[in-house]
Design an enzyme around this catalytic site. Structure first.
Site, mmCIF file in Angstrom:
data_model
loop_
_atom_site.group_PDB
_atom_site.id
_atom_site.type_symbol
_atom_site.label_atom_id
_atom_site.label_comp_id
_atom_site.label_asym_id
_atom_site.label_seq_id
_atom_site.Cartn_x
_atom_site.Cartn_y
_atom_site.Cartn_z
ATOM 1 N N LYS A 22 0.836 -1.206 0.000
ATOM 2 C CA LYS A 22 0.000 0.000 0.000
ATOM 3 C C LYS A 22 0.869 1.253 0.000
ATOM 4 O O LYS A 22 0.651 2.166 -0.786
ATOM 5 C CB LYS A 22 -0.900 0.009 1.247
ATOM 6 C CG LYS A 22 -1.608 1.336 1.467
ATOM 7 C CD LYS A 22 -2.403 1.360 2.749
ATOM 8 C CE LYS A 22 -1.640 1.894 3.928
ATOM 9 N NZ LYS A 22 -1.441 3.355 3.942
ATOM 10 N N ASN A 23 1.866 1.267 0.890
ATOM 11 C CA ASN A 23 2.659 2.486 1.039
ATOM 12 C C ASN A 23 3.593 2.737 -0.135
ATOM 13 O O ASN A 23 4.228 3.781 -0.206
ATOM 14 C CB ASN A 23 3.458 2.446 2.353
ATOM 15 C CG ASN A 23 2.546 2.690 3.551
ATOM 16 O OD1 ASN A 23 1.352 2.962 3.379
ATOM 17 N ND2 ASN A 23 3.093 2.571 4.754
ATOM 18 N N ARG A 93 -4.426 10.951 3.793
ATOM 19 C CA ARG A 93 -3.339 11.919 3.917
ATOM 20 C C ARG A 93 -2.223 11.698 2.903
ATOM 21 O O ARG A 93 -1.539 12.626 2.493
ATOM 22 C CB ARG A 93 -2.705 11.795 5.307
ATOM 23 C CG ARG A 93 -3.451 12.412 6.399
ATOM 24 C CD ARG A 93 -2.577 12.408 7.642
ATOM 25 N NE ARG A 93 -1.960 13.698 7.859
ATOM 26 C CZ ARG A 93 -0.773 14.037 7.450
ATOM 27 N NH1 ARG A 93 -0.019 13.207 6.801
ATOM 28 N NH2 ARG A 93 -0.302 15.233 7.711
ATOM 29 N N ASP A 117 -5.034 12.915 11.859
ATOM 30 C CA ASP A 117 -5.713 11.647 11.687
ATOM 31 C C ASP A 117 -5.758 10.926 13.012
ATOM 32 O O ASP A 117 -5.524 11.526 14.055
ATOM 33 C CB ASP A 117 -5.100 10.793 10.581
ATOM 34 C CG ASP A 117 -3.720 10.311 10.938
ATOM 35 O OD1 ASP A 117 -3.342 10.436 12.118
ATOM 36 O OD2 ASP A 117 -3.028 9.798 10.053
ATOM 37 N N ASP A 305 4.372 1.007 12.061
ATOM 38 C CA ASP A 305 3.159 0.285 11.647
ATOM 39 C C ASP A 305 3.106 -1.140 12.223
ATOM 40 O O ASP A 305 2.048 -1.747 12.276
ATOM 41 C CB ASP A 305 3.089 0.197 10.124
ATOM 42 C CG ASP A 305 3.077 1.560 9.493
ATOM 43 O OD1 ASP A 305 2.020 2.015 9.085
ATOM 44 O OD2 ASP A 305 4.150 2.190 9.460
HETATM 45 C C1 UD1 Z 1 4.552 6.869 6.077
HETATM 46 C C2 UD1 Z 1 3.605 5.698 6.005
HETATM 47 C C3 UD1 Z 1 3.120 5.312 7.390
HETATM 48 C C4 UD1 Z 1 4.297 5.055 8.297
HETATM 49 C C5 UD1 Z 1 5.242 6.249 8.287
HETATM 50 C C6 UD1 Z 1 6.511 6.028 9.084
HETATM 51 C C7 UD1 Z 1 2.510 5.977 3.876
HETATM 52 C C8 UD1 Z 1 1.238 6.232 3.162
HETATM 53 N N1 UD1 Z 1 2.453 6.068 5.199
HETATM 54 O O1 UD1 Z 1 3.824 7.986 6.590
HETATM 55 O O2 UD1 Z 1 2.332 4.126 7.256
HETATM 56 O O3 UD1 Z 1 3.817 4.852 9.608
HETATM 57 O O4 UD1 Z 1 5.642 6.541 6.938
HETATM 58 O O5 UD1 Z 1 7.172 4.895 8.648
HETATM 59 O O6 UD1 Z 1 3.535 5.663 3.283
HETATM 60 N N2 UD1 Z 1 7.024 14.707 10.136
HETATM 61 C C9 UD1 Z 1 7.149 16.053 10.389
HETATM 62 N N3 UD1 Z 1 7.113 16.931 9.331
HETATM 63 C C10 UD1 Z 1 6.953 16.500 8.051
HETATM 64 C C11 UD1 Z 1 6.825 15.126 7.795
HETATM 65 C C12 UD1 Z 1 6.851 14.249 8.875
HETATM 66 O O7 UD1 Z 1 7.308 16.482 11.529
HETATM 67 O O8 UD1 Z 1 6.938 17.337 7.135
HETATM 68 C C13 UD1 Z 1 7.089 13.756 11.263
HETATM 69 C C14 UD1 Z 1 5.784 12.984 11.450
HETATM 70 O O9 UD1 Z 1 4.872 13.707 12.238
HETATM 71 C C15 UD1 Z 1 6.268 11.729 12.134
HETATM 72 C C16 UD1 Z 1 7.624 11.493 11.482
HETATM 73 O O10 UD1 Z 1 8.026 12.745 10.933
HETATM 74 O O11 UD1 Z 1 6.475 11.968 13.499
HETATM 75 C C17 UD1 Z 1 7.625 10.436 10.406
HETATM 76 O O12 UD1 Z 1 6.644 10.713 9.450
HETATM 77 P P1 UD1 Z 1 6.762 10.258 7.935
HETATM 78 O O13 UD1 Z 1 7.927 9.338 7.771
HETATM 79 O O14 UD1 Z 1 6.705 11.460 7.074
HETATM 80 O O15 UD1 Z 1 5.444 9.408 7.725
HETATM 81 P P2 UD1 Z 1 4.451 9.456 6.504
HETATM 82 O O16 UD1 Z 1 5.180 9.605 5.226
HETATM 83 O O17 UD1 Z 1 3.348 10.405 6.810
#
Ligand code: UD1
Length: 418
Positions: A22-23, A93, A117, A305
């Site tokens: 999915k991701n 998202r 979320d 996850d």
């Molecule tokens: C993706 C995955 C999700 C997984 C996560 C971490 C998808 C659709 N989702 O989510 O299932 O749990 O990676 O492995 O692929 N953060 C910030 N600022 C930003 C971006 C992120 O502060 O601009 C923080 C987030 O709040 C979180 C951390 O960084 O604490 C990691 O987030 P991120 O790796 O970006 O997760 P996603 O890409 O949203």
């Protein structure tokens, strides 16, 4: 209102096919906005997140259709409107990852600001900063992110944290930027490497994806291609957890042991036997699990996850496990549902102490998000009596036919619409 009903106590024996991630597929679909033409993706899971991403692409003017069971065709014609409306971004998202490629291809993009979320606030500051580094002008207007550029230029991007989404947005923008981009402290997930493989196949020049430094030489144009999606390590982890809780012996067909090595090592410490197999991953569990401590980290560390699944396993394991969630605040909501099944879990900030009980007892429980839902289902497979899961639409976001896959290996599980 669909429900999934699980009756615990059946061992799992047989083969479970693992679908595409999915991701990964959501980002691969977003990448099709980078070049006109006809794409064909293989190994695409039939999950609702894919349907929503398809709807988003269609809203922008693209055509998306299933070809057979797990192949998805996407057509990108000349009339794409680079706008992602709130109704769709709100549902998922991950749709924020269209921002980088739309901007790179069309010089402008309007994407609704994603809200929070079910597991806490999820900022996108790093996504926006890295696009600004590449020369984007970004404004917030009426709940939308409005980005524009007169041409992206290669830049040195240093991420504060190896964010998966920020790495993907930066990568998809840089692939059409003029000159060289480096992304340092990049996320290293297999899904990032899969995205880079697609971009390279399309004519991009991406080196180092899957490591902390990615270098991208901007291409003038890209073209549509065919691509097979990497297997879903989180789906595979869910079935490993199911075997850990229910006992039995399975082959996870198509799964990649090398993508989940630390999890397999941890489950080995809990008493499972897991090995790479020519067809995927072989796993066996013949006794009650032993508790261990677990903490999440960016890849190759233990994925956030996996954590709800691990907590479901610890809930009926022998001993006490201390669990630490380092990525997302507020990701322990499912603990209250597990407590309804008799689990003994105390949470404090981003830690949980899980005292294993002899056996959980089936109960009505509610799914709060995808992985929490899967964790409750897994817990139900080992519980005494019947567990009735509601709000299973969360599970549908990320699991292709979980009921059929589990019942094929002997689980007592049905889905009811009442
Ligand atoms: C993706 C995955 C999700 C997984 C996560 C971490 C998808 C659709 N989702 O989510 O299932 O749990 O990676 O492995 O692929 N953060 C910030 N600022 C930003 C971006 C992120 O502060 O601009 C923080 C987030 O709040 C979180 C951390 O960084 O604490 C990691 O987030 P991120 O790796 O970006 O997760 P996603 O890409 O949203």
């Amino acid at each position: 209102m669909d429900r999934i009903i699980v009756r615990g106590g059946e061992r799992l024996e047989g083969t479970i096919p693992i679908g595409g991630a999915k991701n990964s597929v959501l980002k691969l679909m977003a990448a099709t906005t980078l070049a006109e033409g006809d794409y064909l993706f293989h190994n695409v899971p039939r999950i609702s997140d894919v349907a929503w991403m398809a709807e988003l692409l269609e809203t922008m003017g693209m055509t998306v259709g299933w070809v057979g069971d797990h192949d998805l065709s996407i057509g990108h014609g000349p009339d794409l409107v680079p706008e992602a409306p709130y109704e769709l971004v709100e549902k998922m998202r991950a749709s924020i990852v269209v921002l980088g490629p739309l901007l790179a291809r069309y010089g402008r993009a309007t994407v609704a600001m994603p809200g929070g979320d079910d597991f806490g606030s999820r900022p996108i500051d790093m996504h926006l900063q890295s696009l600004e580094d590449l020369g984007a002008v970004i404004e917030a207007e009426h709940g939308n992110i409005v980005a524009s550029t007169d041409g992206l230029r290669g830049a040195a991007i240093l991420l504060e944290f190896p964010s998966v989404g920020a790495t993907e947005n930066a990568l998809m923008a840089a692939v059409l930027a003029k000159g060289t981009t480096t992304i340092d402290n990049a996320a290293r997930e297999p899904e990032i490497a899969d995205l880079a493989a697609l971009l390279n196949r399309m004519g991009g020049n991406v080196v180092g994806a899957g490591t902390s430094t990615i270098t991208i030489e901007g291409a003038d144009r890209l073209e549509a291609v065919e691509h097979t999606v990497v297997p879903d390590r989180i789906e595979a982890a869910s079935y490993l957890a199911a075997v850990g809780v229910a006992g039995g012996e399975v082959i996870l067909e198509g799964a990649r042991h090398d993508h989940m090595a630390i999890l397999c090592q941890k489950l080995g410490q809990m008493g499972m036997r897991i090995s790479p197999d020519t067809n995927g991953i072989w796993a066996m569990c013949r006794k009650r699990l032993t508790s261990i401590d677990i903490s999440t980290l960016p890849y190759p560390g233990l994925a956030t996850d996996y954590l709800p699944l691990c907590v479901a396993m610890l809930a009926a394991a022998d001993g006490v496990g201390i669990v630490t969630e380092n990525l997302f605040a507020g990701r322990f909501k499912y603990v209250d549902e597990l407590a309804r099944m008799g689990a003994d879990i105390r949470t404090e900030s981003h830690h949980a102490v899980v005292r294993g009980v002899d056996r959980l007892s089936g109960a009505p429980v509610r799914c709060h998000d995808i992985r929490a839902g899967a964790a409750l289902l897994v817990a139900g497979l080992g519980a005494e009596g019947e567990t009735v899961l509601s709000d299973v639409h969360h599970i549908d976001r990320g699991y292709d036919d979980i009921v059929a896959k589990l019942s094929a290996v002997g689980a007592s599980i049905v889905r009811r619409d009442d």
